[in-house]
Design a protein around this motif. Structure first.
Motif, PDB file in Angstrom:
ATOM      1  N   UNK A   1       0.848  -1.186   0.000  1.00 28.56           N
ATOM      2  CA  UNK A   1       0.000   0.000   0.000  1.00 28.56           C
ATOM      3  C   UNK A   1       0.886   1.239   0.000  1.00 28.56           C
ATOM      4  N   UNK A   2       0.592   2.164  -0.902  1.00 28.69           N
ATOM      5  CA  UNK A   2       1.339   3.419  -1.006  1.00 28.69           C
ATOM      6  C   UNK A   2       0.549   4.534  -0.333  1.00 28.69           C
ATOM      7  N   UNK A   3       1.246   5.337   0.467  1.00 29.79           N
ATOM      8  CA  UNK A   3       0.643   6.462   1.169  1.00 29.79           C
ATOM      9  C   UNK A   3       1.526   7.698   0.981  1.00 29.79           C
ATOM     10  N   UNK A   4       0.971   8.864   1.241  1.00 32.06           N
ATOM     11  CA  UNK A   4       1.727  10.104   1.111  1.00 32.06           C
ATOM     12  C   UNK A   4       1.461  10.988   2.317  1.00 32.06           C
ATOM     13  N   UNK A   5       2.474  11.767   2.702  1.00 30.43           N
ATOM     14  CA  UNK A   5       2.293  12.722   3.788  1.00 30.43           C
ATOM     15  C   UNK A   5       1.939  14.087   3.212  1.00 30.43           C
ATOM     16  N   UNK A   6       1.842  15.090   4.075  1.00 33.28           N
ATOM     17  CA  UNK A   6       1.407  16.420   3.638  1.00 33.28           C
ATOM     18  C   UNK A   6       2.395  17.080   2.693  1.00 33.28           C
ATOM     19  N   UNK A   7       3.654  16.664   2.714  1.00 33.94           N
ATOM     20  CA  UNK A   7       4.656  17.241   1.825  1.00 33.94           C
ATOM     21  C   UNK A   7       4.755  16.509   0.495  1.00 33.94           C
ATOM     22  N   UNK A   8       3.969  15.447   0.313  1.00 33.42           N
ATOM     23  CA  UNK A   8       3.990  14.705  -0.935  1.00 33.42           C
ATOM     24  C   UNK A   8       4.991  13.580  -0.976  1.00 33.42           C
ATOM     25  N   UNK A   9       5.661  13.296   0.137  1.00 37.81           N
ATOM     26  CA  UNK A   9       6.599  12.173   0.146  1.00 37.81           C
ATOM     27  C   UNK A   9       5.813  10.869   0.221  1.00 37.81           C
ATOM     28  N   UNK A  10       6.250   9.889  -0.543  1.00 37.90           N
ATOM     29  CA  UNK A  10       5.555   8.613  -0.626  1.00 37.90           C
ATOM     30  C   UNK A  10       6.171   7.614   0.342  1.00 37.90           C
ATOM     31  N   UNK A  11       5.300   6.899   1.064  1.00 38.37           N
ATOM     32  CA  UNK A  11       5.709   5.853   1.999  1.00 38.37           C
ATOM     33  C   UNK A  11       4.957   4.576   1.624  1.00 38.37           C
ATOM     34  N   UNK A  12       5.469   3.443   2.077  1.00 32.14           N
ATOM     35  CA  UNK A  12       4.809   2.178   1.755  1.00 32.14           C
ATOM     36  C   UNK A  12       4.649   1.329   3.010  1.00 32.14           C
ATOM     37  N   UNK A  13       3.546   0.597   3.027  1.00 34.10           N
ATOM     38  CA  UNK A  13       3.331  -0.466   4.000  1.00 34.10           C
ATOM     39  C   UNK A  13       3.339  -1.756   3.197  1.00 34.10           C
ATOM     40  N   UNK A  14       4.329  -2.579   3.426  1.00 29.76           N
ATOM     41  CA  UNK A  14       4.558  -3.748   2.583  1.00 29.76           C
ATOM     42  C   UNK A  14       4.358  -5.037   3.363  1.00 29.76           C
ATOM     43  N   UNK A  15       3.684  -5.974   2.730  1.00 28.23           N
ATOM     44  CA  UNK A  15       3.536  -7.320   3.281  1.00 28.23           C
ATOM     45  C   UNK A  15       3.862  -8.305   2.165  1.00 28.23           C
ATOM     46  N   UNK A  16       5.143  -8.368   1.814  1.00 25.18           N
ATOM     47  CA  UNK A  16       5.633  -9.242   0.749  1.00 25.18           C
ATOM     48  C   UNK A  16       6.653 -10.196   1.360  1.00 25.18           C
ATOM     49  N   UNK A  17       6.478 -11.472   1.118  1.00 27.24           N
ATOM     50  CA  UNK A  17       7.342 -12.490   1.703  1.00 27.24           C
ATOM     51  C   UNK A  17       7.372 -13.716   0.798  1.00 27.24           C
ATOM     52  N   UNK A  18       8.298 -14.639   1.038  1.00 35.89           N
ATOM     53  CA  UNK A  18       8.304 -15.868   0.238  1.00 35.89           C
ATOM     54  C   UNK A  18       6.973 -16.605   0.393  1.00 35.89           C
ATOM     55  N   UNK A  19       6.288 -16.799  -0.707  1.00 36.84           N
ATOM     56  CA  UNK A  19       4.955 -17.407  -0.663  1.00 36.84           C
ATOM     57  C   UNK A  19       4.582 -17.889  -2.048  1.00 36.84           C
ATOM     58  N   UNK A  20       3.547 -18.703  -2.097  1.00 36.40           N
ATOM     59  CA  UNK A  20       3.021 -19.163  -3.375  1.00 36.40           C
ATOM     60  C   UNK A  20       2.494 -17.966  -4.154  1.00 36.40           C
ATOM     61  N   UNK A  21       2.706 -17.916  -5.481  1.00 39.84           N
ATOM     62  CA  UNK A  21       2.223 -16.763  -6.265  1.00 39.84           C
ATOM     63  C   UNK A  21       0.736 -16.499  -6.121  1.00 39.84           C
ATOM     64  N   UNK A  22      -0.053 -17.546  -5.822  1.00 45.56           N
ATOM     65  CA  UNK A  22      -1.498 -17.354  -5.687  1.00 45.56           C
ATOM     66  C   UNK A  22      -1.851 -16.451  -4.515  1.00 45.56           C
ATOM     67  N   UNK A  23      -0.933 -16.261  -3.577  1.00 46.52           N
ATOM     68  CA  UNK A  23      -1.194 -15.405  -2.422  1.00 46.52           C
ATOM     69  C   UNK A  23      -1.477 -13.978  -2.852  1.00 46.52           C
ATOM     70  N   UNK A  24      -0.885 -13.543  -3.971  1.00 46.66           N
ATOM     71  CA  UNK A  24      -1.056 -12.157  -4.421  1.00 46.66           C
ATOM     72  C   UNK A  24      -2.512 -11.831  -4.711  1.00 46.66           C
ATOM     73  N   UNK A  25      -3.304 -12.815  -5.096  1.00 46.36           N
ATOM     74  CA  UNK A  25      -4.698 -12.564  -5.461  1.00 46.36           C
ATOM     75  C   UNK A  25      -5.498 -12.070  -4.264  1.00 46.36           C
ATOM     76  N   UNK A  26      -5.254 -12.667  -3.117  1.00 48.55           N
ATOM     77  CA  UNK A  26      -6.027 -12.322  -1.919  1.00 48.55           C
ATOM     78  C   UNK A  26      -5.289 -11.405  -0.957  1.00 48.55           C
ATOM     79  N   UNK A  27      -4.016 -11.094  -1.246  1.00 42.60           N
ATOM     80  CA  UNK A  27      -3.212 -10.326  -0.285  1.00 42.60           C
ATOM     81  C   UNK A  27      -3.765  -8.924  -0.062  1.00 42.60           C
ATOM     82  N   UNK A  28      -4.397  -8.307  -1.072  1.00 37.50           N
ATOM     83  CA  UNK A  28      -4.907  -6.950  -0.904  1.00 37.50           C
ATOM     84  C   UNK A  28      -6.075  -6.910   0.077  1.00 37.50           C
ATOM     85  N   UNK A  29      -6.689  -8.057   0.348  1.00 38.75           N
ATOM     86  CA  UNK A  29      -7.787  -8.101   1.316  1.00 38.75           C
ATOM     87  C   UNK A  29      -7.320  -8.540   2.693  1.00 38.75           C
ATOM     88  N   UNK A  30      -6.031  -8.839   2.827  1.00 29.75           N
ATOM     89  CA  UNK A  30      -5.492  -9.246   4.121  1.00 29.75           C
ATOM     90  C   UNK A  30      -5.286  -8.028   5.015  1.00 29.75           C
TER      91      UNK A  30
END
Length: 506
Positions: free
Chosen positions: A132-161
């Protein structure tokens, strides 16, 4: 720099040279083991950055030999270039190429962030998840990442995790439409937020793409966005800031052709261009930003990228959109998310193109196109139909044929030395005829290194030829990278013609 670090770099370079000589088909378990052994020695000698790149090379080779759909030959070629370049710098005594083992999370203070979008991640290295990409008031972009070694099928449902960050109880998709307040946040130098229950963070209200502070992301000029992307490309992958390659574009959907969805964008003139255009006082002069091709980041049918872009091209032609994409080449972006004034409210302000499928009802709510914010709509052009036709150019006819050089670089990575036995001379002549003398010279040098095979006094093939091939390949690859970067910048920031908007002259 210690002698042991130079030796470690030499072992890594030898492993990469062996991969180039044999190609993917010859880079089996033995070649991979030799390269991993060199990685172990490099880590022991604290040669961190080249060792990390070498691991990625091995992962790409394994993916290629397993015929995984996520494998990309271009990415393997780029990593081999970066590995050989780093080893060359170390051999010359450049200690800055050593890198660091791991960048720690450092305190960055309190953060009030607004969600921009989220995307599923499926990498050739065997990692999957969501970001997930987020931005602060100055326009700097930050990320919250949940990526790890996993089966590729995990990507389909990961956005709902659920996001694992303090007291936040939102999924990635929900967080991209709201925001968060983090107290004494910790983040990496690249902008990745440290997560976990120990962090102090709570969900907060977000902001739409057409409101502050997110609207400022689209007010940054296109030349500045392109410069940000290309400048970060010169840095090692682990040092590039989150969002360095994101493109924030406004435009009208034209339709589609075999390249992808076609978007007509508009950009503001620079101060020099304003003087040349002689605008009046009614408003700033504008120029046609040209046509941008929007493609799918991942073509896996399990993810809705392709279906969503096809639906937009078919049923939203002529309508304005605000797009977030990832720069993917000259006049080309990978579409990640979009918003529009006519978008149904149930989407929460924007659509993440990889998170869920659109349907025709989403595109039939308001058939009347309206401009985005204060951006005027492009002038009607009778040559552009809702579905792109022959009047839309396939490419810039003045673009130099650097793809000829890139083609041979990737051929060597795929097929090894044998790939240089034919076709090199003809393409070198074509480059010379296009007044690309340097490109022709490095390609001719690569071809000569590919056919050069000498033997020692005992009749054995000289292993030094392998290093000569690697040096010639690296020379051509570094030139191609620099030349392509410059032509890419020119393609993005130049326009086919200058004109004044309607009504600017009386």
């Amino acid at each position: 720099m210690a002698a042991g670090q130079r030796r470690a770099a030499g072992e890594l370079a030898a492993g990469a040279a062996a991969v180039l000589a044999s190609g993917i088909s010859g880079a089996g378990a033995v070649a991979q083991a030799d390269l991993l052994r060199a990685v172990h020695q490099a880590r022991a000698a604290k040669v961190h950055a080249p060792a990390a790149v070498a691991v990625r090379v091995v992962e790409h080779l394994r993916a290629a030999r397993r015929d995984e759909p996520a494998f990309r030959l271009a990415e393997l070629a780029d990593d081999l270039r970066d590995l050989l370049a780093a080893c060359h710098r170390l051999a010359a005594g450049d200690a800055t190429a050593i890198g660091v083992s791991r960048r720690d999370y450092e305190p960055v203070g309190d953060l009030r962030l607004h969600g921009i979008f989220c995307e599923p991640v499926r990498a050739a290295t065997g990692h999957a998840g969501a970001v997930t990409y987020l931005a602060d008031a100055r326009g700097r972009v930050w990320v919250v990442s949940d990526v790890k070694p996993a089966d590729p099928a995990v990507a389909v449902s990961a956005v709902r995790a659920s996001v694992d960050l303090g007291e936040v109880r939102l999924s990635h998709r929900e967080l991209s439409r709201s925001g968060l307040l983090a107290i004494n946040a910790h983040a990496s130098a690249a902008g990745r937020l440290s997560h976990g229950r120990a962090r102090q963070a709570v969900a907060a209200s977000g902001s739409g793409w057409f409101a502050a502070p997110l609207d400022a992301l689209w007010q940054t000029g296109l030349p500045a966005q392109v410069d940000r992307w290309l400048a970060a490309a010169d840095l090692p992958a682990q040092e590039r800031h989150a969002g360095h390659d994101l493109a924030f574009l406004d435009g009208n959907i034209l339709g589609a052709d075999r390249r992808g969805l076609l978007l007509d964008i508009r950009t503001s003139l620079t101060a020099d261009h304003l003087a040349a255009a002689e605008p009046d006082n009614d408003g700033p002069a504008t120029m046609p930003g040209g046509i941008v091709v929007v493609t799918a980041p991942l073509e896996d049918p399990a993810l809705p990228y392709v279906a969503n872009l096809r639906l937009l091209a078919t049923h939203a032609a002529g309508r304005p959109v605000r797009l977030v994409g990832r720069f993917a080449g000259p006049r080309r972006v990978a579409g990640l998310a979009f918003a529009a004034p006519w978008l149904a409210a149930r989407h929460g302000g924007h659509v993440d193109l990889g998170a869920g499928p659109l349907n025709r009802a989403d595109l039939e709510a308001d058939p009347t196109p309206r401009p985005l914010g204060n951006t005027p709509p492009p002038a009607a052009d009778p040559g552009l139909s809702s579905m792109a036709g022959p009047s839309i150019p396939e490419a810039d006819p003045a673009a130099p044929p650097l793809h000829l050089l890139r083609h041979h670089l990737e051929r060597v990575v795929s097929g090894g030395r044998a790939a240089l036995l034919a076709g090199v001379g003809e393409d070198a002549r074509r480059l010379s005829d296009a007044h690309l003398g340097a490109a022709a010279a490095v390609l001719a040098g690569l071809g000569a290194a590919g056919v050069r095979r000498t033997r020692d006094v005992f009749g054995r093939l000289d292993p030094h030829d392998v290093h000569q091939l690697a040096r010639a390949w690296l020379t051509a690859a570094v030139y191609e990278q620099a030349a392509t970067r410059e032509t890419t910048r020119t393609a993005w920031v130049s326009a086919p013609e200058w004109h004044e908007p309607a009504g600017s002259r009386r």
